[in-house]
Design a protein around this motif. Sequence first.
Motif, PDB file in Angstrom:
ATOM      1  N   GLU A  13      38.066  19.865   5.037  1.00 32.58           N
ATOM      2  CA  GLU A  13      38.159  20.804   6.276  1.00 32.58           C
ATOM      3  C   GLU A  13      39.310  21.839   5.918  1.00 32.58           C
ATOM      4  O   GLU A  13      40.446  21.506   6.039  1.00 32.58           O
ATOM      5  CB  GLU A  13      38.427  19.876   7.679  1.00 32.58           C
ATOM      6  N   GLU A  16      42.366  21.984   8.517  1.00 31.71           N
ATOM      7  CA  GLU A  16      43.452  20.857   8.352  1.00 31.71           C
ATOM      8  C   GLU A  16      44.265  21.065   6.948  1.00 31.71           C
ATOM      9  O   GLU A  16      45.400  20.769   7.054  1.00 31.71           O
ATOM     10  CB  GLU A  16      42.644  19.392   8.322  1.00 31.71           C
ATOM     11  N   GLY A  75      41.111  16.087   6.275  1.00 39.31           N
ATOM     12  CA  GLY A  75      39.508  15.213   6.461  1.00 39.31           C
ATOM     13  C   GLY A  75      38.725  16.206   5.893  1.00 39.31           C
ATOM     14  O   GLY A  75      38.872  17.478   5.658  1.00 39.31           O
ATOM     15  N   CYS A 109      42.544  13.607  11.031  1.00 40.64           N
ATOM     16  CA  CYS A 109      41.135  13.145  11.172  1.00 40.64           C
ATOM     17  C   CYS A 109      40.843  12.168  10.480  1.00 40.64           C
ATOM     18  O   CYS A 109      41.474  11.227  10.192  1.00 40.64           O
ATOM     19  CB  CYS A 109      40.536  14.354  11.263  1.00 40.64           C
ATOM     20  N   THR A 128      41.984   7.488  13.958  1.00 41.74           N
ATOM     21  CA  THR A 128      40.989   8.509  12.824  1.00 41.74           C
ATOM     22  C   THR A 128      40.130   8.962  14.112  1.00 41.74           C
ATOM     23  O   THR A 128      40.471   8.962  15.248  1.00 41.74           O
ATOM     24  CB  THR A 128      40.221   7.829  11.748  1.00 41.74           C
ATOM     25  N   TYR A 129      39.373   9.964  13.503  1.00 43.75           N
ATOM     26  CA  TYR A 129      38.355  10.669  14.580  1.00 43.75           C
ATOM     27  C   TYR A 129      37.724   9.745  15.454  1.00 43.75           C
ATOM     28  O   TYR A 129      37.163   8.794  15.338  1.00 43.75           O
ATOM     29  CB  TYR A 129      37.363  11.389  13.511  1.00 43.75           C
ATOM     30  N   ARG A 136      33.822   6.500  13.450  1.00 48.41           N
ATOM     31  CA  ARG A 136      34.887   6.511  12.237  1.00 48.41           C
ATOM     32  C   ARG A 136      35.903   5.557  12.707  1.00 48.41           C
ATOM     33  O   ARG A 136      36.270   5.126  11.691  1.00 48.41           O
ATOM     34  CB  ARG A 136      35.359   7.992  12.297  1.00 48.41           C
ATOM     35  N   SER A 161      45.928  10.791  12.217  1.00 47.86           N
ATOM     36  CA  SER A 161      45.832  11.409  13.547  1.00 47.86           C
ATOM     37  C   SER A 161      43.988  11.451  13.689  1.00 47.86           C
ATOM     38  O   SER A 161      43.360  11.052  12.895  1.00 47.86           O
ATOM     39  CB  SER A 161      46.274  12.780  13.416  1.00 47.86           C
ATOM     40  N   TRP A 162      43.802  11.864  14.999  1.00 47.76           N
ATOM     41  CA  TRP A 162      42.340  11.742  15.342  1.00 47.76           C
ATOM     42  C   TRP A 162      41.620  13.008  15.397  1.00 47.76           C
ATOM     43  O   TRP A 162      40.542  12.865  15.752  1.00 47.76           O
ATOM     44  CB  TRP A 162      42.251  10.880  16.593  1.00 47.76           C
ATOM     45  N   SER A 163      42.043  14.064  15.104  1.00 46.86           N
ATOM     46  CA  SER A 163      40.944  15.320  15.244  1.00 46.86           C
ATOM     47  C   SER A 163      41.896  16.609  14.732  1.00 46.86           C
ATOM     48  O   SER A 163      43.105  16.547  14.615  1.00 46.86           O
ATOM     49  CB  SER A 163      40.727  15.358  16.782  1.00 46.86           C
ATOM     50  N   PRO A 164      41.119  17.404  14.528  1.00 47.03           N
ATOM     51  CA  PRO A 164      41.865  18.898  13.813  1.00 47.03           C
ATOM     52  C   PRO A 164      42.878  19.217  14.856  1.00 47.03           C
ATOM     53  O   PRO A 164      43.949  19.976  14.516  1.00 47.03           O
ATOM     54  CB  PRO A 164      40.680  19.801  13.898  1.00 47.03           C
TER      55      PRO A 164
END
Length: 195
Positions: A13, A16, A75, A109, A128-129, A136, A161-164
């Motif tokens: 990505e 990221e 990610g 992510c 994670t995401y 995920r 981490s869990w997201s952009p």
Amino acid sequence: MKKVLLLLAKGFESFEASVFIDIIGWNLVDGDKTTELYSCGFTQEVNGSFGVKFKVDYLISEININDFDALAIPGGFEEYGFYEEAYHPQFLELIKQFDKKSKIIASICVGSLPIAKSGVLNQRIATTYNHKNGIRQEQLKAFGAILQNSPIVIDKNIITSWSPATAVNVALLLLKMLTSEENKNHIKKIMGFDV
């Protein structure tokens, strides 16, 4: 000089990846000037998501982990083949070697999934995401990690981490761990993220 290795799998990505490039770069120019970032992948040109192409500094086979202080893993998208390279044994071995030497590993992510698949997150907390029905997060747990449903999780030397949306803060945390809180706050301020 503290050197960060940006590890790119096919389908990465771009947003990221870019936060690591920019925050480490801003520090080199306008911060304490002690950080540099280098990139690597399986091929000289890595195809990211959405048609992005990125020319790397090194091939994975050329990396000596003793030359680097931290590993950064963005990610990516399954639709663009992210897991084909992110789960490759050579990719996973590089992660294991960084962890074995207790070097910082920062991911964003689903960048946490290859870390978990490598085995280094076994019985350690991570995230994670957290969308798409939690698939995920279930994969993360299946790899042995202890899921913490938080935007950013730090377990010793590993940041997940869990997201952009967490990308900037993960890169700033990496900078803090490499330099200092004061320096991180300075970069955050001059980049306009303190408003």
